[in-house]
Design a protein around this motif. Sequence first.
Motif, PDB file in Angstrom:
ATOM      1  N   LYS A 194       0.815  -1.216   0.000  1.00 37.16           N
ATOM      2  CA  LYS A 194       0.000   0.000   0.000  1.00 37.16           C
ATOM      3  C   LYS A 194       0.849   1.266   0.000  1.00 37.16           C
ATOM      4  CE  LYS A 194      -3.961  -2.285   2.115  1.00 37.16           C
ATOM      5  NZ  LYS A 194      -4.872  -2.386   3.274  1.00 37.16           N
ATOM      6  N   CYS A 230      -1.245  -7.844   1.929  1.00 35.84           N
ATOM      7  CA  CYS A 230      -1.339  -6.696   2.838  1.00 35.84           C
ATOM      8  C   CYS A 230      -2.619  -6.729   3.666  1.00 35.84           C
ATOM      9  CB  CYS A 230      -1.273  -5.386   2.049  1.00 35.84           C
ATOM     10  SG  CYS A 230       0.380  -4.966   1.476  1.00 35.84           S
ATOM     11  N   GLN A 232      -5.891  -6.027   5.543  1.00 33.95           N
ATOM     12  CA  GLN A 232      -6.479  -4.793   6.061  1.00 33.95           C
ATOM     13  C   GLN A 232      -5.447  -3.867   6.705  1.00 33.95           C
ATOM     14  OE1 GLN A 232      -9.771  -4.094   5.458  1.00 33.95           O
ATOM     15  NE2 GLN A 232      -9.529  -5.987   4.252  1.00 33.95           N
ATOM     16  N   CYS A 233      -4.199  -4.253   6.694  1.00 33.25           N
ATOM     17  CA  CYS A 233      -3.154  -3.444   7.336  1.00 33.25           C
ATOM     18  C   CYS A 233      -3.035  -2.071   6.683  1.00 33.25           C
ATOM     19  CB  CYS A 233      -1.813  -4.173   7.259  1.00 33.25           C
ATOM     20  SG  CYS A 233      -0.449  -3.276   8.037  1.00 33.25           S
ATOM     21  N   ARG A 234      -2.952  -1.025   7.510  1.00 26.77           N
ATOM     22  CA  ARG A 234      -2.785   0.336   7.033  1.00 26.77           C
ATOM     23  C   ARG A 234      -1.609   1.005   7.747  1.00 26.77           C
ATOM     24  NH1 ARG A 234      -6.060   3.830   8.291  1.00 26.77           N
ATOM     25  NH2 ARG A 234      -6.165   5.058   6.385  1.00 26.77           N
ATOM     26  N   GLN A 237       0.343   3.832   5.982  1.00 27.90           N
ATOM     27  CA  GLN A 237      -0.403   5.084   5.877  1.00 27.90           C
ATOM     28  C   GLN A 237      -0.437   5.813   7.216  1.00 27.90           C
ATOM     29  OE1 GLN A 237      -3.882   3.055   3.596  1.00 27.90           O
ATOM     30  NE2 GLN A 237      -4.084   5.250   3.210  1.00 27.90           N
ATOM     31  N   GLU A 238      -0.599   5.058   8.284  1.00 33.22           N
ATOM     32  CA  GLU A 238      -0.740   5.658   9.606  1.00 33.22           C
ATOM     33  C   GLU A 238       0.536   6.324  10.095  1.00 33.22           C
ATOM     34  OE1 GLU A 238      -4.036   2.330  11.085  1.00 33.22           O
ATOM     35  OE2 GLU A 238      -1.935   2.206  11.744  1.00 33.22           O
ATOM     36  N   SER A 247      -3.841   7.382  -0.281  1.00 31.15           N
ATOM     37  CA  SER A 247      -4.778   6.266  -0.311  1.00 31.15           C
ATOM     38  C   SER A 247      -3.950   5.019  -0.574  1.00 31.15           C
ATOM     39  CB  SER A 247      -5.839   6.458  -1.412  1.00 31.15           C
ATOM     40  OG  SER A 247      -5.236   6.502  -2.695  1.00 31.15           O
ATOM     41  N   PRO A 248      -4.502   3.834  -0.307  1.00 24.96           N
ATOM     42  CA  PRO A 248      -3.717   2.629  -0.576  1.00 24.96           C
ATOM     43  C   PRO A 248      -3.220   2.603  -2.023  1.00 24.96           C
ATOM     44  CG  PRO A 248      -5.661   2.075   0.694  1.00 24.96           C
ATOM     45  CD  PRO A 248      -5.810   3.519   0.296  1.00 24.96           C
TER      46      PRO A 248
END
Length: 397
Positions: A194, A230, A232-234, A237-238, A247-248
């Motif tokens: 992402k 990947c 649901q891992c964000r 971005q965080e 955005s992803p």
Amino acid sequence: MKASVIFPAPAAQVETSSTSGVADAPHASLDAAALAALATRIKTWGRELGFGRIGIADTDLEHAEAGLQAWLDAGCHGDMDYMANHGMKRARPAELVPGTLRVISARMDYLPQDTDPATWRAQEDVRQQDPNAAVVSVYARGRDYHKVLRSRLQQLADRISAEIGPFGYRVFTDSAPVLEVALAQKAGIGWRGKHTLLLSRDAGSMFFLGELFVDVPLPVDVSLDAGEFCGQCRRCQEVCPTGAIVSPYRVDARLCVSYLTIEHKGAIPEALRAKMGNRVYGCDDCQLFCPWNKFARPSPLTDFAPRNRLDAASLAELFAWTESEFLERLSGSAIRRIGHERWLRNLAVGLGNALRAAADETARAPLRAALTARADHPSALVREHVAWALAQEGVSP
């Protein structure tokens, strides 16, 4: 950072390695069995040359064209005009280098040899929390990776030539017209994360990519789906300090610390300076906190060992380098290409952030002294950033 459809690696340049155009080449008579055997040998030679993985892809990147055009249309490339100069040739290897039938994609791990896989990310995080530390991206602390990859890929081309005779090829090492991540994904080396970088199940993302465009119809490897692992891992971005991963799978380069400290030639937007912290060349945050980088591998090569204390130096220490010291000490380094002026610009921002965070006069005094010594610098760009940095004293963190 490594090149991607969404955001190019720092130091992206058009490669100048020679192309061997060959008519009636001996390899034209190779049958399927011989080509399969050659592909196997190429992967073996790649490992012997220090590459972590070799994959082979065809030249069809039509699926990537719409995303590339949308990214360019949105202006996400900032002032990196070279990103648009080649049009869709970037996504069409056979147009970029006529005669190309396959792309040999190569991964080269770059963590220094003595890196402890279990602790390196925590150590990097600790250093980032020290306002006085000058944080340089891990990949840029040693020898210029363009030179390392180019030399090794050329050696791989030489081995192929010794095996099958003259053939058409071109070497690319993080070069502007090439969609490296899309090609590596097609070659089965990994998938696009992402954060737009390539991820590997057994090597994370701490590696470089390079390519050999060849006119040999080698069998291709099985590609991996984008974002396949990947979920649901964000996390990337965080943790991005400037929110550049908008955005992803999309990075707005205009917000990215790597772009601001390396590619951007003018003043760093004031709204982003405080967010940069002590990052003075590139930014590794999206990689440091990616769970997959617990699998990142140390390089088998010595080339990526830190030089000139770039893994330990303070902001004030590096800010004191004269231009001649900068050029001499960073000879053979990817950092040298930004020049002394932008080097001082970046460090001034870091010093300003450190000055704002300083708890007392004992901590503030050396930072103020370092900045004041450059207050009358001949460069208006440097003077502007020094003035901003000095004005941070007394500003609430």
